[in-house]
Design a protein around this motif. Structure first.
Motif, short mmCIF file in Angstrom:
data_model
loop_
_atom_site.label_atom_id
_atom_site.label_comp_id
_atom_site.label_asym_id
_atom_site.label_seq_id
_atom_site.Cartn_x
_atom_site.Cartn_y
_atom_site.Cartn_z
N SER A 275 0.86 -1.12 0.17
CA SER A 275 0.12 -0.03 0.24
C SER A 275 0.93 1.29 0.10
CB SER A 275 -0.83 -0.15 1.40
OG SER A 275 -0.19 0.06 2.44
N ARG A 276 0.41 2.48 -0.46
CA ARG A 276 0.85 3.60 -0.41
C ARG A 276 0.11 4.64 0.35
NH1 ARG A 276 0.08 7.72 -3.57
NH2 ARG A 276 -1.20 6.57 -5.02
N ARG B 1 -8.92 1.27 -2.80
CA ARG B 1 -8.54 2.13 -1.89
C ARG B 1 -8.98 1.55 -0.60
NH1 ARG B 1 -8.70 8.18 -3.07
NH2 ARG B 1 -7.00 7.25 -4.07
N GLU C 224 -2.12 7.76 0.82
CA GLU C 224 -2.73 8.67 -0.12
C GLU C 224 -2.97 9.86 0.80
OE1 GLU C 224 -4.39 10.66 -3.22
OE2 GLU C 224 -3.06 8.81 -3.29
N SER C 225 -3.64 9.99 1.85
CA SER C 225 -3.81 10.89 2.68
C SER C 225 -4.31 10.42 4.10
CB SER C 225 -5.01 11.94 1.93
OG SER C 225 -6.08 11.07 2.00
N LEU D 199 -5.50 4.84 2.16
CA LEU D 199 -4.18 3.94 1.48
C LEU D 199 -4.60 3.53 0.11
CD1 LEU D 199 -3.34 1.56 4.18
CD2 LEU D 199 -2.04 3.88 3.50
N ASP D 200 -3.86 3.77 -1.00
CA ASP D 200 -4.11 3.20 -2.17
C ASP D 200 -3.27 1.54 -2.10
OD1 ASP D 200 -5.53 4.83 -3.57
OD2 ASP D 200 -3.69 5.93 -4.14
N HIS E 104 0.95 -1.70 4.84
CA HIS E 104 1.45 -0.52 5.20
C HIS E 104 2.51 -0.42 6.12
CE1 HIS E 104 1.42 4.03 5.19
NE2 HIS E 104 1.12 3.89 6.54
#
Length: 110
Positions: free
Chosen positions: A5-6, A27, A8-9, A17-18, A102
């Motif tokens: 995951s990345r 998402r 996002e905000s 997370l994306d 994450h």
């Protein structure tokens, strides 16, 4: 299944997370929140409901169940769907972030 995951905000009670689980992109809205469907509307933006993809919601009551619940949700998801994961406490939240791949699960909420 390989999950990464990345970030996002952030929002008041969690992270967006994306995520990619194998070939499935989606998402994830991961919040510290009681299991209340109304709470989802406070952090999932309206456009998530309008884009034609599904929004899945699951409650995480203990850290031990995070991975199993996530696995169950993934079985019902299509590409570009979203999931709101309502974690009862900080420990469940951290375990859920870890299950989503994450790496910084100790991130403070801001």
């Amino acid at each position: 299944m390989d999950i990464s995951s990345r970030l996002e905000s952030r929002f008041d009670t969690g992270l967006v997370l994306d995520v990619r689980a194998g070939e499935l992109p989606f998402r994830a809205y991961v919040a510290i929140s009681p299991p209340d469907l109304e709470a989802v509307t406070t952090f999932v933006p309206p456009e998530q409901f309008e884009n034609g993809h599904n929004l899945h919601v699951a409650a995480i009551d203990t850290p031990d169940e995070a991975a199993a619940i996530l696995e169950d949700v993934l079985l019902n998801m299509d590409a570009d769907d979203a999931v709101a994961l309502l974690c009862v406490d900080a420990e469940s939240w951290a375990a859920t972030l870890q299950a989503l791949g994450h790496e910084d699960s100790s991130s403070p909420l801001k």
